[in-house]
Scaffold this motif. Structure first.
Motif, PDB file in Angstrom:
ATOM      1  N   LEU A  59      85.988   7.431  12.152  1.00  0.00           N
ATOM      2  CA  LEU A  59      84.681   7.350  11.491  1.00  0.00           C
ATOM      3  C   LEU A  59      83.960   8.692  11.426  1.00  0.00           C
ATOM      4  N   VAL A  60      84.259   9.612  12.315  1.00  0.00           N
ATOM      5  CA  VAL A  60      83.595  10.928  12.278  1.00  0.00           C
ATOM      6  C   VAL A  60      84.411  11.950  11.497  1.00  0.00           C
ATOM      7  N   GLU A  61      85.527  11.520  10.893  1.00  0.00           N
ATOM      8  CA  GLU A  61      86.427  12.408  10.163  1.00  0.00           C
ATOM      9  C   GLU A  61      86.194  12.272   8.649  1.00  0.00           C
ATOM     10  N   PRO A  62      85.737  13.335   7.972  1.00  0.00           N
ATOM     11  CA  PRO A  62      85.457  13.251   6.525  1.00  0.00           C
ATOM     12  C   PRO A  62      86.660  12.811   5.697  1.00  0.00           C
ATOM     13  N   GLU A  63      87.875  13.154   6.135  1.00  0.00           N
ATOM     14  CA  GLU A  63      89.062  12.775   5.372  1.00  0.00           C
ATOM     15  C   GLU A  63      89.180  11.265   5.227  1.00  0.00           C
TER      16      GLU A  63
END
Length: 497
Positions: free
Chosen positions: A357-361
Motif C-alpha cells: 500500500l505504500v508502494e506507488p507501483e
C-alpha cells in the motif's frame, strides 16, 4: 429442593429470559465470553444440582469404604499419607492455604469471571464429589458480580492449583475479594482437592484469547478486501473453481468470504496485474489454516469446559471412584500452539499488504500515501509499528509444548504448560490486532486519496463507517490515535463467523 444439609438448592428458581442456565454439559465458548464481560445472570439447573448432591453423597460413602486420593490421603507425593475425614477445617484448609502461592500479577476481572463460570459448569457435571454449597457460592458470586483477587502465576498445565486455591479461600472467607463478596462457607472433607482439580483458569484464558482471534480473523477478510480495492487486485485468486480443486475447509471459506465482499452484480473486473503479490494472491491459502485452527480449538474447549475431569472421578452411576490423568490438557496446549503459528503467517501477509500500500507501483499514489509537499512521510511509520507488533507476535508464536517438568518428588513427571500457551495466545491476539489496524489505516487512506470507494454493498458499508470514524488529515501528523481507533473498530468488521 433441599440438599443433605437442609439448605435450599441453588438454581431452583425460574431463570430469567436473558440468564444463562448451567447444566454441566452445554456451555459453549460464546457463553463464556458473554459472562466474562459481565451482566449475564447465571443459574444452575435443578437437575444439575440434584446430580451434584448425589455426587457428594457418593463421595462420602466411598471415602468410608476405601482410600480416596485427596479425601482420605494427602496429595502429590503425599498420596500414601492417611488423613482423617473429620478434620476438614484443618486438612482441607491446610491444602488450600499451602497451594495458594499468589505470585504474579492479578488476573483481569473478565478472566476470573470466565474461570468461575467454567468451574461452576464443571462442578455441575457432577464428577467431583464436592459439597453442594460450593456450587451455591459460585452461583451467588456470579449473580452478584463478586470477583476474588486471583494471581497469574503457579500453573504448568496439570491443574490451576494456585489460582483455584485463591478462589476457594475467598469463598471460605480466608482471602479478600477484589470486588463484592459472598458469605463465607465452611469446608467439608474432600472439598479442597475437589475444587482445585481443574484447569478452569487456563481454559478461561484460552477461550477469551481464541474467541478474540476468531473475531480478528473474520475481520481480516474485510481489511484485506479494502486493501484489494486500493491495490486493484485480480479476482482470479478467489475464484470458486480454483478452490474446488484443493478444497481445504478454511481456504474455501476464506475465498468465499472474499467473493462475497468483492464481487457484486457479476462484476469480475480484471485486476491491474496478471498476478498480484502474495498478500492478495495467497490470502485464502494462508488464512484458511488459521480459520481451521480456531474451529479446532473451539471443539476442544467445548469438551473441556463441560468435562467432569476432576481426579479422582466420583461416578454416581456405579458408586465407584476412579483415579486418572484427566488433569492433563495436552489437547488444548497443542491446539493453542498450532493456532498461534497459523496466526503468525496471517499477520505476515497483513504486513506485506501494508508494504504494497505504500508502494506507488502498486497503488499509483504518492510514496507512503503522503499528501503533503515532496518528502512528506505519510504513513511511513506504520510499517515500523506493524513490524514491531509482528516481531512480538513471532516471539509469542513459539511452541510451549516442547517443555516439561518433573516435580513432587518425581511422582508428577509431565506437564503440558497449557497456561503458558493460553497466555501467549492472548499476547498474540493483541499484537495481531495492531498489525491489522496498521493495514486498515493505510487501506482507508489509499482509497480516500484515489477517490475510489468500494462499490459492493457489504464492503461499501464497512468503508463508510470507517470513513466517518478515522480522521481525514492529509498533512503529516501523529498516527497513533488513528491506529487505536482502527484497532477498536476491527471487531465490528467481523461479519458472520
Amino acid at each position: 429442593m433441599t440438599g443433605p444439609d437442609g439448605t435450599a438448592a441453588p438454581g431452583s428458581g425460574a431463570p430469567g429470559p436473558n440468564s444463562l442456565v448451567i447444566d454441566g454439559s452445554t456451555l459453549n465458548c460464546g457463553d463464556v465470553v458473554r459472562v466474562a464481560r459481565g451482566g449475564v445472570p447465571v443459574t444452575v439447573s435443578p437437575d444439575a444440582m440434584k446430580a451434584v448432591h448425589l455426587s457428594y453423597e457418593t463421595a462420602c460413602a466411598a471415602s468410608s469404604a476405601r482410600p480416596v486420593y485427596g479425601r482420605t490421603t494427602g496429595v502429590g507425593a503425599n498420596r500414601d499419607a492417611v488423613v482423617g475425614t473429620s478434620d476438614a477445617e484443618t486438612h482441607d484448609l491446610r491444602l488450600l492455604l499451602s497451594h495458594a502461592a499468589g505470585v504474579g500479577e492479578p488476573l483481569d476481572d473478565d478472566v476470573v469471571r470466565a474461570a468461575m463460570l467454567i468451574r461452576l459448569n464443571q462442578l455441575a457435571a457432577a464428577g467431583s464429589g464436592i459439597h453442594p454449597r460450593f456450587v451455591t457460592a459460585l452461583e451467588t458470586a456470579l449473580l452478584g458480580d463478586a470477583v476474588p483477587v486471583v494471581h497469574d502465576g503457579g500453573s504448568i498445565g496439570t491443574g490451576d492449583l494456585s489460582g483455584l486455591a485463591e478462589i476457594a479461600l475467598a469463598l471460605t472467607g480466608h482471602l479478600r475479594w477484589g470486588r463484592g463478596a459472598v458469605p463465607p462457607i465452611p469446608l467439608a472433607p474432600g472439598d479442597a482437592l475437589a475444587f482445585l482439580s481443574s484447569n478452569a483458569i487456563t481454559l478461561a484464558r484460552a477461550v477469551l484469547a481464541g474467541e478474540e482471534l476468531g473475531r480478528l480473523l473474520q475481520a481480516a477478510h474485510t481489511v484485506t478486501a479494502l486493501s484489494y480495492c486500493a491495490l486493484g487486485g485480480s479476482p482470479e485468486a478467489f475464484a470458486e473453481v480454483v478452490h474446488a480443486r484443493r478444497p481445504h475447509p478454511g481456504a474455501v471459506r476464506a475465498a468465499a468470504r472474499m467473493r462475497q465482499l468483492l464481487w457484486h452484480e457479476g462484476d469480475l473486473s480484471p485486476g491491474r496485474r496478471i498476478q498480484d503479490p502474495f498478500g492478495l494472491r495467497a490470502f485464502p491459502q494462508v488464512h484458511g489454516p488459521a480459520l481451521d485452527s480456531v474451529d479446532q480449538l473451539r471443539r476442544i474447549l467445548q469438551i473441556e469446559v463441560n468435562a467432569a475431569a476432576e481426579n479422582p472421578l466420583i461416578d454416581v452411576a456405579t458408586g465407584g471412584v476412579f483415579h486418572h490423568g484427566q488433569f492433563s490438557t495436552a489437547y488444548a496446549a497443542l491446539a493453542l500452539d498450532h493456532l498461534r503459528a497459523a496466526v503468525h503467517h496471517v499477520a505476515e501477509l497483513s504486513a506485506a499488504r501494508l508494504g504494497d500500500l505504500v508502494e506507488p507501483e502498486y497503488t499509483g499514489l504518492a510514496p507512503f500515501l503522503a499528501g503533503g509537499p515532496a518528502g512528506s512521510s505519510g504513513v511511513m511509520i506504520l510499517e515500523y509499528v506493524a513490524h514491531d507488533a509482528l516481531g512480538r507476535l513471532r516471539h509469542s508464536a513459539g511452541p510451549v509444548t516442547m517443555g516439561t517438568s518433573v516435580i513432587s518428588r518425581g511422582v508428577e513427571d509431565h506437564a503440558s504448560f497449557t497456561p503458558h500457551a493460553a497466555r501467549s495466545t492472548a499476547a498474540a491476539a493483541g499484537n495481531y490486532r495492531t498489525v491489522l489496524a496498521c493495514e486498515l489505516v493505510a487501506a482507508v487512506r489509499a482509497l480516500r486519496l484515489a477517490e475510489t470507494a468500494p462499490h459492493g454493498r457489504l464492503l461499501a458499508a464497512s468503508f463508510s463507517e470507517l470513513d466517518g470514524l478515522l480522521p481525514e488529515i492529509v498533512a503529516d501528523h501523529p498516527l497513533g490515535p488513528e491506529v487505536e481507533l482502527a484497532a477498536g473498530a476491527i471487531d465490528g468488521l467481523a461479519g458472520p463467523t
